[in-house]
Design a protein around this motif. Structure first.
Motif, mmCIF file in Angstrom:
data_model
loop_
_atom_site.group_PDB
_atom_site.id
_atom_site.type_symbol
_atom_site.label_atom_id
_atom_site.label_comp_id
_atom_site.label_asym_id
_atom_site.label_seq_id
_atom_site.Cartn_x
_atom_site.Cartn_y
_atom_site.Cartn_z
ATOM 1 N N LEU A 55 0.861 -1.177 0.000
ATOM 2 C CA LEU A 55 0.000 0.000 0.000
ATOM 3 C C LEU A 55 0.895 1.224 0.000
ATOM 4 O O LEU A 55 1.796 1.343 0.832
ATOM 5 C CB LEU A 55 -0.887 0.016 1.253
ATOM 6 N N ARG A 56 0.662 2.113 -0.962
ATOM 7 C CA ARG A 56 1.411 3.377 -0.986
ATOM 8 C C ARG A 56 0.449 4.501 -0.639
ATOM 9 O O ARG A 56 -0.627 4.609 -1.209
ATOM 10 C CB ARG A 56 2.042 3.646 -2.342
ATOM 11 N N ILE A 57 0.862 5.301 0.305
ATOM 12 C CA ILE A 57 0.102 6.469 0.742
ATOM 13 C C ILE A 57 0.904 7.689 0.314
ATOM 14 O O ILE A 57 2.091 7.797 0.638
ATOM 15 C CB ILE A 57 -0.076 6.464 2.273
ATOM 16 N N ALA A 58 0.274 8.592 -0.403
ATOM 17 C CA ALA A 58 0.944 9.823 -0.813
ATOM 18 C C ALA A 58 0.063 10.996 -0.415
ATOM 19 O O ALA A 58 -1.139 11.001 -0.682
ATOM 20 C CB ALA A 58 1.184 9.830 -2.317
ATOM 21 N N VAL A 59 0.662 11.974 0.244
ATOM 22 C CA VAL A 59 -0.037 13.202 0.615
ATOM 23 C C VAL A 59 0.803 14.362 0.101
ATOM 24 O O VAL A 59 1.997 14.442 0.365
ATOM 25 C CB VAL A 59 -0.231 13.324 2.152
ATOM 26 N N ALA A 60 0.169 15.220 -0.664
ATOM 27 C CA ALA A 60 0.850 16.397 -1.209
ATOM 28 C C ALA A 60 0.152 17.644 -0.699
ATOM 29 O O ALA A 60 -1.070 17.676 -0.553
ATOM 30 C CB ALA A 60 0.815 16.370 -2.730
ATOM 31 N N ASP A 61 0.948 18.669 -0.403
ATOM 32 C CA ASP A 61 0.379 19.957 -0.034
ATOM 33 C C ASP A 61 1.190 21.054 -0.707
ATOM 34 O O ASP A 61 2.223 20.788 -1.312
ATOM 35 C CB ASP A 61 0.316 20.144 1.489
ATOM 36 N N THR A 62 0.713 22.255 -0.607
ATOM 37 C CA THR A 62 1.366 23.373 -1.286
ATOM 38 C C THR A 62 2.229 24.198 -0.343
ATOM 39 O O THR A 62 2.455 25.371 -0.566
ATOM 40 C CB THR A 62 0.327 24.285 -1.959
ATOM 41 N N GLY A 63 2.731 23.572 0.692
ATOM 42 C CA GLY A 63 3.611 24.266 1.634
ATOM 43 C C GLY A 63 4.979 23.626 1.659
ATOM 44 O O GLY A 63 5.194 22.557 1.110
ATOM 45 N N PRO A 64 5.924 24.247 2.326
ATOM 46 C CA PRO A 64 7.282 23.700 2.408
ATOM 47 C C PRO A 64 7.352 22.552 3.406
ATOM 48 O O PRO A 64 6.565 22.462 4.332
ATOM 49 C CB PRO A 64 8.110 24.886 2.907
ATOM 50 N N VAL A 82 5.424 12.768 12.507
ATOM 51 C CA VAL A 82 6.348 12.110 11.581
ATOM 52 C C VAL A 82 6.965 10.878 12.245
ATOM 53 O O VAL A 82 7.147 9.842 11.601
ATOM 54 C CB VAL A 82 7.424 13.091 11.077
ATOM 55 N N GLY A 83 7.251 10.953 13.527
ATOM 56 C CA GLY A 83 7.771 9.793 14.249
ATOM 57 C C GLY A 83 6.782 8.645 14.263
ATOM 58 O O GLY A 83 7.172 7.478 14.107
ATOM 59 N N ILE A 84 5.516 8.953 14.431
ATOM 60 C CA ILE A 84 4.471 7.923 14.404
ATOM 61 C C ILE A 84 4.416 7.279 13.021
ATOM 62 O O ILE A 84 4.358 6.059 12.890
ATOM 63 C CB ILE A 84 3.100 8.526 14.792
ATOM 64 N N ALA A 89 5.056 2.789 9.275
ATOM 65 C CA ALA A 89 5.290 2.482 7.868
ATOM 66 C C ALA A 89 6.567 1.671 7.694
ATOM 67 O O ALA A 89 7.471 1.705 8.530
ATOM 68 C CB ALA A 89 5.375 3.771 7.062
ATOM 69 N N ASP A 90 6.629 0.954 6.593
ATOM 70 C CA ASP A 90 7.844 0.220 6.256
ATOM 71 C C ASP A 90 8.879 1.134 5.611
ATOM 72 O O ASP A 90 10.072 0.865 5.677
ATOM 73 C CB ASP A 90 7.516 -0.938 5.302
ATOM 74 N N LEU A 107 3.492 0.629 3.084
ATOM 75 C CA LEU A 107 3.115 -0.314 4.129
ATOM 76 C C LEU A 107 2.831 -1.669 3.469
ATOM 77 O O LEU A 107 2.040 -1.742 2.522
ATOM 78 C CB LEU A 107 1.852 0.217 4.825
ATOM 79 N N ARG A 108 3.501 -2.708 3.938
ATOM 80 C CA ARG A 108 3.207 -4.048 3.427
ATOM 81 C C ARG A 108 1.899 -4.518 4.058
ATOM 82 O O ARG A 108 1.755 -4.503 5.288
ATOM 83 C CB ARG A 108 4.336 -5.018 3.771
#
Length: 123
Positions: A55-64, A82-84, A89-90, A107-108
């Motif tokens: 499973l690939r999770i992608a999140v994009a935003d318009t900030g740095p 981010v630590g969580i 995640a793998d 994530l497998r």
């Protein structure tokens, strides 16, 4: 964020992903979406893809990309997301572009297509 969690939960139920991995993926999406809302400017995009057992999770935003919490923020309230994600995640990657930040988590998972998957209400 409830709608993002619900969407993720429902898609993973449709793909028949078991409870443990589904819950981990929902939490990953939630943390990445919260970061996008807090640090992004206007738009956020979520993409979920299932390729075999990955499973690939992608999140994009318009900030740095913000690698470290702001020193003025209470560490009990900020900076753990981010630590969580990295724990659950793998693999995790962050890419900063000229106009957006992309966060990827892999994530497998195992589809339980041959058995019954119980999908109640999402958190």
């Amino acid at each position: 964020m409830k709608s993002v969690r619900r969407f993720t939960h429902d898609v993973l139920c449709l793909w028949q992903i078991g409870d443990e991995k589904r819950d981990a993926a929902v939490l990953i999406v939630d943390e990445l979406a919260i970061n996008a809302v807090q640090h992004g400017r206007t738009d956020m995009t979520l993409l979920l893809t299932l390729n075999g057992a990955v499973l690939r999770i992608a999140v994009a935003d318009t900030g740095p990309y913000v690698p470290h919490p702001d020193a003025g923020l209470d560490p009990d309230e900020h900076g753990r997301g981010v630590g969580i994600v990295k724990h659950l995640a793998d693999r995790v990657e962050f890419h900063e572009g000229a106009r957006r930040c992309l966060a990827y988590a892999w994530l497998r998972v195992q589809s339980l297509a041959d058995s019954s998957v119980e999908c109640g209400a999402a958190a």
